[in-house]
Design an enzyme around this catalytic site. Structure first.
Site, PDB file in Angstrom:
ATOM      1  N   ASP A 109       0.842  -1.195   0.000  1.00  0.00           N
ATOM      2  CA  ASP A 109       0.000   0.000   0.000  1.00  0.00           C
ATOM      3  C   ASP A 109       0.882   1.252   0.000  1.00  0.00           C
ATOM      4  OD1 ASP A 109      -1.852   1.976   0.364  1.00  0.00           O
ATOM      5  OD2 ASP A 109      -2.792   1.099   2.135  1.00  0.00           O
ATOM      6  N   GLU A 130       9.093  -3.238  -8.303  1.00  0.00           N
ATOM      7  CA  GLU A 130       9.760  -2.524  -7.222  1.00  0.00           C
ATOM      8  C   GLU A 130      10.918  -1.633  -7.674  1.00  0.00           C
ATOM      9  OE1 GLU A 130       8.008  -6.199  -5.171  1.00  0.00           O
ATOM     10  OE2 GLU A 130       8.765  -5.617  -7.136  1.00  0.00           O
TER      11      GLU A 130
END
Length: 251
Positions: free
Chosen positions: A66, A130
């Site tokens: 999140d 990422e």
């Protein structure tokens, strides 16, 4: 407990868990972790369900961590609860099944890879995004490497590109692909629900002993995760993405 991020149904020894926040991409936050961990604890009990089915939405299985929570807080979230939840899915005395549709990203890949079985329909795609934000999938990799091997996990990390369901099946990230995936799930549950729970538990402990990567990787994975999310430049990039929808390199 009362669930706010999940819908939990139990019948005939099968616990089915569905996320309830499609507008947020079913992202992983502290509340989601606490609720899913509680469900898993119930499956670990001797009298608990013998099969745990994790489903997602039609468009997104799980969008990963999140970023909104990261952007709004100066605190660095502890990665240990997430890693330990995945370890329980991988090693618990029950059969864990991820049913994936649509986008599976970052921590969502870790969630799926930790499960004993991953089923998908042809809309599913899997990506590790990422590095686009100056991060890397420290906690995901031990679970992903067990499934697809070091080089394919390395490629997914560096490329940041999604792979489709057919490619994921060829690599071993997915165990079966069928449209609709619900039919494929039913075929598996016919046998899975008949397995002796204690036998499943003994087998999974033995399998873990054959390759102890998950336990060995825990300390460096948690340390790397904490270091990344403590970096002020990384956190600034995440906040900018949340507020402006711009990647760190964009003007």
């Amino acid at each position: 407990m009362t669930y706010t991020t999940l819908r939990v149904e139990q019948a005939d020894g099968i616990c089915t868990v569905s996320p309830t926040r499609p507008e947020l991409g079913h992202v992983i936050n502290a509340q989601f972790l606490a609720e899913l961990t509680e469900v898993v604890r119930g499956c670990e009990a001797a009298d608990g369900p013998s099969v745990l089915v994790l489903t997602g939405g039609a468009q997104v299985f799980c969008g990963g961590g999140d970023f909104q929570a990261v952007a709004e807080s100066d605190a660095v979230l502890d990665p240990a609860p997430l890693y330990d939840l995945w370890r329980r899915l991988a090693m618990g005395p029950f059969v864990s099944v991820a049913v994936t549709r649509g986008r599976v990203n970052a921590g969502g890949v870790g969630l799926a890879a930790a499960c004993d079985m991953v089923l998908a329909d042809h809309s599913a795609s899997f990506a590790l995004s990422e590095l686009l934000f100056g991060l890397f999938p420290a906690c995901v990799l031990p679970f992903l490497i067990r499934r697809v091997g070091e080089q394919r996990a390395h490629y997914l990390t560096l490329s940041t590109q999604p792979v489709n369901a057919a490619q994921a099946l060829a690599w071993g990230l997915v165990d079966g692909v069928e449209d609709p995936v619900d039919g494929l799930l039913r075929k598996h549950l016919l046998r899975l629900r008949r397995l002796d729970k204690s036998a499943v538990g003994r087998y999974k402990l033995y399998r873990h002993d054959l390759s102890a990567l998950v336990d060995a990787a825990r300390p460096p994975a948690l340390e790397a995760n904490r270091a990344m999310f403590s970096d002020p430049a990384t956190r600034t990039g995440i906040r900018r993405y949340v507020t402006e929808q711009k990647f760190p390199w964009e003007n």
